[in-house]
Design a protein around this motif. Structure first.
Motif, PDB file in Angstrom:
ATOM      1  N   MET A  46       8.411  -6.132  34.061  1.00 20.66           N
ATOM      2  CA  MET A  46       7.119  -5.598  33.700  1.00 20.66           C
ATOM      3  C   MET A  46       6.054  -6.585  34.162  1.00 20.66           C
ATOM      4  N   ASN A  47       5.193  -6.163  35.054  1.00 24.96           N
ATOM      5  CA  ASN A  47       4.101  -7.000  35.535  1.00 24.96           C
ATOM      6  C   ASN A  47       2.774  -6.339  35.267  1.00 24.96           C
ATOM      7  N   GLY A  48       1.832  -7.102  34.744  1.00 26.95           N
ATOM      8  CA  GLY A  48       0.479  -6.631  34.573  1.00 26.95           C
ATOM      9  C   GLY A  48       0.331  -5.367  33.745  1.00 26.95           C
ATOM     10  N   ASN A  49       1.102  -5.206  32.698  1.00 28.97           N
ATOM     11  CA  ASN A  49       1.002  -4.021  31.845  1.00 28.97           C
ATOM     12  C   ASN A  49      -0.394  -3.960  31.223  1.00 28.97           C
ATOM     13  N   PRO A  50      -1.173  -2.938  31.571  1.00 29.55           N
ATOM     14  CA  PRO A  50      -2.519  -2.853  31.003  1.00 29.55           C
ATOM     15  C   PRO A  50      -2.522  -2.368  29.553  1.00 29.55           C
ATOM     16  N   ASN A  51      -1.389  -1.936  29.048  1.00 31.28           N
ATOM     17  CA  ASN A  51      -1.318  -1.399  27.689  1.00 31.28           C
ATOM     18  C   ASN A  51      -0.790  -2.435  26.720  1.00 31.28           C
ATOM     19  N   ILE A  52      -1.672  -3.302  26.297  1.00 34.22           N
ATOM     20  CA  ILE A  52      -1.314  -4.261  25.263  1.00 34.22           C
ATOM     21  C   ILE A  52      -1.649  -3.609  23.941  1.00 34.22           C
ATOM     22  N   ARG A  53      -0.651  -3.520  23.091  1.00 35.01           N
ATOM     23  CA  ARG A  53      -0.823  -2.875  21.790  1.00 35.01           C
ATOM     24  C   ARG A  53      -1.013  -3.949  20.723  1.00 35.01           C
ATOM     25  N   SER A  54      -1.587  -3.556  19.615  1.00 35.06           N
ATOM     26  CA  SER A  54      -1.741  -4.508  18.522  1.00 35.06           C
ATOM     27  C   SER A  54      -1.344  -3.839  17.208  1.00 35.06           C
ATOM     28  N   ALA A  55      -0.839  -4.665  16.311  1.00 32.35           N
ATOM     29  CA  ALA A  55      -0.373  -4.170  15.014  1.00 32.35           C
ATOM     30  C   ALA A  55      -0.662  -5.208  13.943  1.00 32.35           C
ATOM     31  N   VAL A  56      -0.693  -4.730  12.712  1.00 33.97           N
ATOM     32  CA  VAL A  56      -0.832  -5.608  11.559  1.00 33.97           C
ATOM     33  C   VAL A  56       0.411  -5.418  10.685  1.00 33.97           C
ATOM     34  N   HIS A  57       0.937  -6.532  10.181  1.00 33.67           N
ATOM     35  CA  HIS A  57       2.140  -6.548   9.346  1.00 33.67           C
ATOM     36  C   HIS A  57       1.769  -7.224   8.029  1.00 33.67           C
ATOM     37  N   LEU A  58       2.112  -6.583   6.925  1.00 32.83           N
ATOM     38  CA  LEU A  58       1.706  -7.084   5.613  1.00 32.83           C
ATOM     39  C   LEU A  58       2.854  -7.780   4.897  1.00 32.83           C
ATOM     40  N   PHE A  59       2.628  -9.035   4.574  1.00 32.78           N
ATOM     41  CA  PHE A  59       3.555  -9.775   3.736  1.00 32.78           C
ATOM     42  C   PHE A  59       3.048  -9.603   2.300  1.00 32.78           C
ATOM     43  N   LEU A  60       3.526  -8.554   1.644  1.00 35.28           N
ATOM     44  CA  LEU A  60       3.166  -8.267   0.255  1.00 35.28           C
ATOM     45  C   LEU A  60       4.111  -9.087  -0.621  1.00 35.28           C
ATOM     46  N   VAL A  61       3.568 -10.104  -1.269  1.00 35.98           N
ATOM     47  CA  VAL A  61       4.381 -11.090  -1.983  1.00 35.98           C
ATOM     48  C   VAL A  61       4.035 -11.071  -3.464  1.00 35.98           C
ATOM     49  N   ARG A  62       5.088 -10.962  -4.275  1.00 37.69           N
ATOM     50  CA  ARG A  62       4.945 -11.001  -5.735  1.00 37.69           C
ATOM     51  C   ARG A  62       6.038 -11.911  -6.279  1.00 37.69           C
ATOM     52  N   GLU A  63       5.618 -12.977  -6.973  1.00 37.22           N
ATOM     53  CA  GLU A  63       6.553 -13.910  -7.612  1.00 37.22           C
ATOM     54  C   GLU A  63       7.628 -14.396  -6.640  1.00 37.22           C
ATOM     55  N   GLY A  64       7.219 -14.751  -5.424  1.00 35.22           N
ATOM     56  CA  GLY A  64       8.151 -15.287  -4.430  1.00 35.22           C
ATOM     57  C   GLY A  64       9.030 -14.257  -3.753  1.00 35.22           C
ATOM     58  N   ARG A  65       8.759 -12.978  -4.019  1.00 40.94           N
ATOM     59  CA  ARG A  65       9.544 -11.907  -3.420  1.00 40.94           C
ATOM     60  C   ARG A  65       8.666 -11.090  -2.485  1.00 40.94           C
ATOM     61  N   LEU A  66       9.260 -10.594  -1.425  1.00 42.49           N
ATOM     62  CA  LEU A  66       8.572  -9.866  -0.371  1.00 42.49           C
ATOM     63  C   LEU A  66       8.960  -8.394  -0.406  1.00 42.49           C
ATOM     64  N   LEU A  67       7.980  -7.509  -0.223  1.00 41.33           N
ATOM     65  CA  LEU A  67       8.271  -6.083  -0.153  1.00 41.33           C
ATOM     66  C   LEU A  67       8.727  -5.733   1.262  1.00 41.33           C
ATOM     67  N   LEU A  68       9.934  -5.181   1.357  1.00 40.63           N
ATOM     68  CA  LEU A  68      10.500  -4.754   2.637  1.00 40.63           C
ATOM     69  C   LEU A  68      10.565  -3.232   2.696  1.00 40.63           C
ATOM     70  N   SER A  69      10.538  -2.733   3.917  1.00 48.71           N
ATOM     71  CA  SER A  69      10.542  -1.295   4.179  1.00 48.71           C
ATOM     72  C   SER A  69      11.636  -0.995   5.197  1.00 48.71           C
ATOM     73  N   ARG A  70      12.496  -0.023   4.899  1.00 50.17           N
ATOM     74  CA  ARG A  70      13.560   0.348   5.844  1.00 50.17           C
ATOM     75  C   ARG A  70      13.045   1.460   6.765  1.00 50.17           C
ATOM     76  N   ARG A  71      13.023   1.161   8.057  1.00 45.82           N
ATOM     77  CA  ARG A  71      12.497   2.090   9.060  1.00 45.82           C
ATOM     78  C   ARG A  71      13.400   3.309   9.205  1.00 45.82           C
ATOM     79  N   SER A  72      12.774   4.470   9.415  1.00 46.11           N
ATOM     80  CA  SER A  72      13.523   5.714   9.552  1.00 46.11           C
ATOM     81  C   SER A  72      12.724   6.703  10.395  1.00 46.11           C
ATOM     82  N   ASN A  73      13.387   7.325  11.358  1.00 45.85           N
ATOM     83  CA  ASN A  73      12.760   8.372  12.191  1.00 45.85           C
ATOM     84  C   ASN A  73      11.532   7.906  12.964  1.00 45.85           C
ATOM     85  N   THR A  74      11.493   6.636  13.352  1.00 47.10           N
ATOM     86  CA  THR A  74      10.337   6.117  14.079  1.00 47.10           C
ATOM     87  C   THR A  74      10.617   5.979  15.573  1.00 47.10           C
TER      88      THR A  74
END
Length: 146
Positions: A1-29
């Motif tokens: 892949m050279n010079g791909n003009p389609n750079i995508r961006s995303a945000v990822h949330l580290f939702l943290v409560r009492e030292g624990r992280l909320l995880l999400s299991r991906r499906s149908n994506t």
């Protein structure tokens, strides 16, 4: 892949409560289905990273976030075999509401996990991003040839 003009961006949330992280299991994506990640999504354009984080938290987990409770904790410039991403990682320790699976057509499970006890089936780049977060590494490149 050279010079791909389609750079995508995303945000990822580290939702943290009492030292624990909320995880999400991906499906149908079409990407890493069956594996665990975090609440996340593409930036729509015309919105700031923090606003995208607020939108994704509500869309995916039914949570309402205040801007002042969202802290940007990392950036990753990531390359896959078919595209290029700029990923923003945010930490959130306070929110309104209890997490619910608001997108069951894209997520088969929400679950809490200790930050130091990640399951084996966490998406690889997310595992690395979480390691960076725990170790105070703010920027990383991933998927680029050495």
């Amino acid at each position: 892949m050279n010079g791909n003009p389609n750079i995508r961006s995303a945000v990822h949330l580290f939702l943290v409560r009492e030292g624990r992280l909320l995880l999400s299991r991906r499906s149908n994506t079409g990407y890493e289905d069956g594996k665990l990640s975090v609440v996340a999504g593409k930036l729509d354009g015309g919105e700031q990273v923090v606003e995208a984080a607020r939108r994704e938290a509500e869309e995916e987990a039914g949570l309402r976030l205040r801007t002042e409770d969202i802290k940007i904790v990392g950036v990753m410039h990531r390359r896959t075999s078919f595209d290029e991403w700029i990923d923003f990682f945010v930490e959130v320790e306070r929110w309104e509401g209890e997490p619910v699976n608001a997108e069951p057509h894209k997520c088969s499970e929400l679950r809490w996990c200790g930050l130091d006890e990640l399951p084996d089936d966490v998406v690889v780049y997310m595992r690395r991003a979480l390691g960076n977060y725990r170790n105070g590494v703010w920027f990383d490149s991933y998927g680029w040839a050495a």
